[in-house]
Design a protein around this motif. Sequence first.
Motif, PDB file in Angstrom:
ATOM      1  N   SER A  15       0.915  -1.375   0.240  1.00 16.65           N
ATOM      2  CA  SER A  15       0.110  -0.263   0.092  1.00 16.65           C
ATOM      3  C   SER A  15       0.661   1.544   0.090  1.00 16.65           C
ATOM      4  O   SER A  15       0.191   2.274  -0.406  1.00 16.65           O
ATOM      5  CB  SER A  15      -1.083  -0.445   1.029  1.00 16.65           C
ATOM      6  OG  SER A  15      -0.375   0.435   2.230  1.00 16.65           O
ATOM      7  N   TYR A  16       2.231   0.650   0.584  1.00 18.42           N
ATOM      8  CA  TYR A  16       2.811   2.431   0.461  1.00 18.42           C
ATOM      9  C   TYR A  16       3.539   3.085  -0.787  1.00 18.42           C
ATOM     10  O   TYR A  16       2.859   4.331  -1.178  1.00 18.42           O
ATOM     11  CB  TYR A  16       4.045   2.093   1.586  1.00 18.42           C
ATOM     12  CG  TYR A  16       4.284   1.878   3.280  1.00 18.42           C
ATOM     13  CD1 TYR A  16       2.324   2.839   3.480  1.00 18.42           C
ATOM     14  CD2 TYR A  16       4.927   1.085   3.684  1.00 18.42           C
ATOM     15  CE1 TYR A  16       2.499   2.395   4.665  1.00 18.42           C
ATOM     16  CE2 TYR A  16       4.720   1.316   5.132  1.00 18.42           C
ATOM     17  CZ  TYR A  16       3.281   1.983   5.647  1.00 18.42           C
ATOM     18  OH  TYR A  16       3.132   1.562   6.772  1.00 18.42           O
ATOM     19  N   LEU A  17       3.456   1.514  -1.400  1.00 15.31           N
ATOM     20  CA  LEU A  17       4.467   1.720  -2.483  1.00 15.31           C
ATOM     21  C   LEU A  17       3.397   2.228  -3.685  1.00 15.31           C
ATOM     22  O   LEU A  17       3.347   2.761  -4.419  1.00 15.31           O
ATOM     23  CB  LEU A  17       4.886  -0.050  -3.436  1.00 15.31           C
ATOM     24  CG  LEU A  17       5.790   0.536  -4.359  1.00 15.31           C
ATOM     25  CD1 LEU A  17       6.533   1.022  -4.599  1.00 15.31           C
ATOM     26  CD2 LEU A  17       5.754  -0.495  -4.808  1.00 15.31           C
ATOM     27  N   VAL A  18       1.862   1.882  -3.813  1.00 15.01           N
ATOM     28  CA  VAL A  18       0.813   2.214  -4.926  1.00 15.01           C
ATOM     29  C   VAL A  18       0.524   3.784  -4.007  1.00 15.01           C
ATOM     30  O   VAL A  18       0.182   4.786  -4.736  1.00 15.01           O
ATOM     31  CB  VAL A  18       0.054   1.044  -4.279  1.00 15.01           C
ATOM     32  CG1 VAL A  18      -1.076   2.024  -5.751  1.00 15.01           C
ATOM     33  CG2 VAL A  18       0.544  -0.065  -5.228  1.00 15.01           C
ATOM     34  N   ASN A  19       0.574   3.455  -2.726  1.00 15.73           N
ATOM     35  CA  ASN A  19       0.034   4.957  -2.650  1.00 15.73           C
ATOM     36  C   ASN A  19       1.440   6.373  -2.953  1.00 15.73           C
ATOM     37  O   ASN A  19       0.254   7.347  -3.174  1.00 15.73           O
ATOM     38  CB  ASN A  19       0.123   5.145  -1.089  1.00 15.73           C
ATOM     39  CG  ASN A  19      -0.736   6.596  -0.354  1.00 15.73           C
ATOM     40  OD1 ASN A  19      -0.871   6.670  -0.944  1.00 15.73           O
ATOM     41  ND2 ASN A  19      -0.643   5.813   0.529  1.00 15.73           N
ATOM     42  N   HIS A  20       2.591   6.007  -2.915  1.00 20.03           N
ATOM     43  CA  HIS A  20       3.719   6.907  -3.663  1.00 20.03           C
ATOM     44  C   HIS A  20       3.198   7.072  -4.920  1.00 20.03           C
ATOM     45  O   HIS A  20       3.267   8.194  -5.197  1.00 20.03           O
ATOM     46  CB  HIS A  20       4.774   5.587  -3.406  1.00 20.03           C
ATOM     47  CG  HIS A  20       5.943   6.693  -3.976  1.00 20.03           C
ATOM     48  ND1 HIS A  20       6.729   8.014  -3.239  1.00 20.03           N
ATOM     49  CD2 HIS A  20       6.643   6.424  -5.201  1.00 20.03           C
ATOM     50  CE1 HIS A  20       6.898   8.531  -3.737  1.00 20.03           C
ATOM     51  NE2 HIS A  20       7.309   7.588  -5.289  1.00 20.03           N
ATOM     52  N   ASN A  21       3.375   5.895  -5.303  1.00 16.91           N
ATOM     53  CA  ASN A  21       3.220   5.971  -6.804  1.00 16.91           C
ATOM     54  C   ASN A  21       2.162   7.871  -7.200  1.00 16.91           C
ATOM     55  O   ASN A  21       1.993   7.796  -8.076  1.00 16.91           O
ATOM     56  CB  ASN A  21       2.652   4.759  -7.746  1.00 16.91           C
ATOM     57  CG  ASN A  21       3.958   4.559  -8.219  1.00 16.91           C
ATOM     58  OD1 ASN A  21       4.964   5.368  -8.601  1.00 16.91           O
ATOM     59  ND2 ASN A  21       4.611   3.090  -7.382  1.00 16.91           N
TER      60      ASN A  21
ATOM     61  N   GLU B 120      -4.639   2.402   8.152  1.00 10.00           N
ATOM     62  CA  GLU B 120      -5.192   0.747   6.953  1.00 10.00           C
ATOM     63  C   GLU B 120      -6.896   0.234   7.455  1.00 10.00           C
ATOM     64  O   GLU B 120      -7.450   0.496   8.588  1.00 10.00           O
ATOM     65  CB  GLU B 120      -3.979   0.140   7.566  1.00 10.00           C
ATOM     66  CG  GLU B 120      -3.028   0.379   7.068  1.00 10.00           C
ATOM     67  CD  GLU B 120      -2.325  -0.037   5.271  1.00 10.00           C
ATOM     68  OE1 GLU B 120      -3.276  -0.866   4.634  1.00 10.00           O
ATOM     69  OE2 GLU B 120      -1.518   1.922   4.992  1.00 10.00           O
TER      70      GLU B 120
ATOM     71  N   HIS C 216       1.903   9.919   6.191  1.00 13.01           N
ATOM     72  CA  HIS C 216       2.404  10.088   4.867  1.00 13.01           C
ATOM     73  C   HIS C 216       2.510  11.540   4.670  1.00 13.01           C
ATOM     74  O   HIS C 216       1.925  12.342   4.623  1.00 13.01           O
ATOM     75  CB  HIS C 216       1.699   8.943   3.768  1.00 13.01           C
ATOM     76  CG  HIS C 216       2.188   9.311   2.386  1.00 13.01           C
ATOM     77  ND1 HIS C 216       1.350   8.867   1.058  1.00 13.01           N
ATOM     78  CD2 HIS C 216       3.432   9.149   2.070  1.00 13.01           C
ATOM     79  CE1 HIS C 216       1.444   9.020   0.201  1.00 13.01           C
ATOM     80  NE2 HIS C 216       3.034   8.867   0.770  1.00 13.01           N
TER      81      HIS C 216
ATOM     82  N   SER D 116       7.964  10.185  -0.850  1.00 11.19           N
ATOM     83  CA  SER D 116       7.333   9.557   0.113  1.00 11.19           C
ATOM     84  C   SER D 116       8.000   9.102   1.190  1.00 11.19           C
ATOM     85  O   SER D 116       8.436   8.162   1.257  1.00 11.19           O
ATOM     86  CB  SER D 116       6.466   8.354  -0.057  1.00 11.19           C
ATOM     87  OG  SER D 116       5.364   9.267  -1.155  1.00 11.19           O
TER      88      SER D 116
ATOM     89  N   PHE E 134       7.075   7.479   5.158  1.00  6.83           N
ATOM     90  CA  PHE E 134       5.610   6.432   6.105  1.00  6.83           C
ATOM     91  C   PHE E 134       6.135   6.755   6.951  1.00  6.83           C
ATOM     92  O   PHE E 134       7.689   6.132   7.143  1.00  6.83           O
ATOM     93  CB  PHE E 134       5.097   4.816   4.694  1.00  6.83           C
ATOM     94  CG  PHE E 134       4.618   5.636   3.556  1.00  6.83           C
ATOM     95  CD1 PHE E 134       3.299   6.006   3.371  1.00  6.83           C
ATOM     96  CD2 PHE E 134       5.547   4.988   2.649  1.00  6.83           C
ATOM     97  CE1 PHE E 134       2.782   5.553   2.429  1.00  6.83           C
ATOM     98  CE2 PHE E 134       5.356   5.287   1.330  1.00  6.83           C
ATOM     99  CZ  PHE E 134       3.525   6.130   1.166  1.00  6.83           C
TER     100      PHE E 134
ATOM    101  N   MET F 283      12.907   2.804  -8.516  1.00 12.70           N
ATOM    102  CA  MET F 283      12.895   3.418  -6.933  1.00 12.70           C
ATOM    103  C   MET F 283      13.533   2.818  -6.194  1.00 12.70           C
ATOM    104  O   MET F 283      14.079   1.759  -6.221  1.00 12.70           O
ATOM    105  CB  MET F 283      11.265   2.405  -7.131  1.00 12.70           C
ATOM    106  CG  MET F 283      10.151   3.204  -7.897  1.00 12.70           C
ATOM    107  SD  MET F 283       9.480   4.834  -7.408  1.00 12.70           S
ATOM    108  CE  MET F 283       8.165   3.677  -6.344  1.00 12.70           C
TER     109      MET F 283
ATOM    110  N   LEU G  85       9.287   4.295   6.404  1.00 13.68           N
ATOM    111  CA  LEU G  85       9.970   4.096   5.488  1.00 13.68           C
ATOM    112  C   LEU G  85       9.943   5.015   4.482  1.00 13.68           C
ATOM    113  O   LEU G  85       9.041   6.359   3.862  1.00 13.68           O
ATOM    114  CB  LEU G  85       8.904   2.794   4.584  1.00 13.68           C
ATOM    115  CG  LEU G  85       9.124   1.743   3.491  1.00 13.68           C
ATOM    116  CD1 LEU G  85      10.227   1.104   3.935  1.00 13.68           C
ATOM    117  CD2 LEU G  85       7.479   1.395   2.600  1.00 13.68           C
TER     118      LEU G  85
ATOM    119  N   VAL H 155      10.461   6.201   0.428  1.00 15.34           N
ATOM    120  CA  VAL H 155       9.983   5.389  -1.170  1.00 15.34           C
ATOM    121  C   VAL H 155      10.336   6.739  -2.034  1.00 15.34           C
ATOM    122  O   VAL H 155       9.838   7.970  -1.419  1.00 15.34           O
ATOM    123  CB  VAL H 155       9.196   4.747  -1.160  1.00 15.34           C
ATOM    124  CG1 VAL H 155       9.309   3.580  -3.065  1.00 15.34           C
ATOM    125  CG2 VAL H 155       8.622   3.790  -0.445  1.00 15.34           C
TER     126      VAL H 155
END
Lengths: 205, 339
Positions: free
Chosen positions: A175-181, B255, B264, B275, B277, B297, B310, B312
């Motif tokens: 979810s973090y990755l998709v959220n970032h994108n 979540e 975030h 980003s 997190f 990435m 985290l 990213v």
Amino acid sequence: MAEKTAEQRPVQAAHDVAQVDLAASQLSAMVDGELVDAEINLALRRLSRDGDVQGRWERYHLISDALQGHLPAALDAKFAMRLRQAIDREPVSQPTTRSLPTWYKPVTGFALAASVVLAALFGLQLTQPDAALTSNHSIAAATRAPSTASPAQTALLSSSSANDANEPTDARLNSYLVNHNGHASRNSVNGMLPYVRMVGYQTNR
Amino acid sequence: MKRKLLLCAALALAASSLSPTGWTQPAPPVADEAKQWLERMVDATQNLNYEGTFIYVQGPHVEAMRIVHSNGPDGERQRLFSLNGPPREVVIANNNVICLLPSQQATFVNRDSPRSPFPLSIPREIGRLESHYQLEILGEDRVAGLEARVIAIKPRDAWRFGYRLWLDQRNAMVLRSALLDDRGHPVEQLMFTDLQVKPQIDETAFQSPALPESSANRNDADAPPPVGEPVRESAWRVEQLPEGFIKVLHNRFAESTGRHPTEHLVFADGLATISVFLEKLDGAPALLQGASQLGSMNAFGKAVDGYQVLVVGEVPAATVQHIATMIQYDPTQLKATPP
């Protein structure tokens, strides 16, 4: 407010009155949908603890419903008690969602339930993912092998081994990755690429 | 005495000759032209109606994808799907982002922002971009049978990656793009093999066989309520951000599993996005510690005061690591909140 009056121990009685009044006005506001989220949590916690407050909650709802012409044909006087029992049975507090078709897994933000994105981002540097995942021995061996193992390699191994046992961990990192994108596409001149990456990650496993 | 005067004259001469070649000089015309091309590109990718097939290369991986895009009275719509491997798809319509991913046919949506998925203040973004990237026109080339203008976006420091863009001579639509590392090697490439710009896109091109009927047109009423909310007070501080990155978002979202809300933060320099997190671990092991990478990435994970941090972004590994190490947890920044 209430916390401050709590310091004034000598006037305990006055404090109690203030506390009850605050709880009462909060409840009333909540029934009318006028409380902000943080206050709702506080009021709900009080509601679940305190029998008096529960009684009050019922009465306020009754008043509110009567005023708005929403009274049901029969009243359930034990509503608050049953609500509390229901809350107690819940393992954790879940965000409320409406019922939706089964294919549709609504989640907040860009969260998702698949483990694929994570495997792509966080598993890429694993040279032998299968071996590492199936045997603890090979994990240990792999971590030891290069004497100057970079933090990246060790982290990857530990996170992948954890993934097997811990599906929610995957989902969270996903979810973090998709959220970032999702946000990247909004904030970059080249807004098409983040979505392309989202689709592209999937087979990099 | 005479010698001293001479020296003064020499110094004055040096000083006066410095300014024309120094940083006070306005941007050269080439940079301005490149900037105009970029502005046109953003406009074209958002406003044109197009359908095309492209190849996406990332390290050793090659993917073929198809994109359908339109912008009409109903707003902007886009469908992007893979042509090889397991079916994957992203549909953007009505401010929704719907993703279809292979594992268990997981479908998820995003509605966390009332803004369009493609907003962008073009002059603002490109203005910001210019102070940290050097824009250049490299020449001409041919992509997908079309004449293209090649633009270079070179980072002025090591905190970010560079890009090379091939833009359609006629409308500035991006035909090919390459993300380059610090040695100029491509990390990620995208290239159209076929692109058609049309007055109108056939409705059937947006219909996804994989997604339930009209899911892309689902109206707001039956979508889940947005849960991400802006953060006004936070115990987290990111000190010494790499120059040019500014905070564009600070949200808290819960979540679906009912875990602790995650904070975030998004930082952007107009081209690259990072980003951060932050999630409370509650004694659980950290999700990721150390660095990880996929194509363009980079990620860096760290445990700080019982929280998973985290970072990213499509930036070099050193950038995400730098930010991760600069994050500080300072609960005294928070006003007392109810227990």
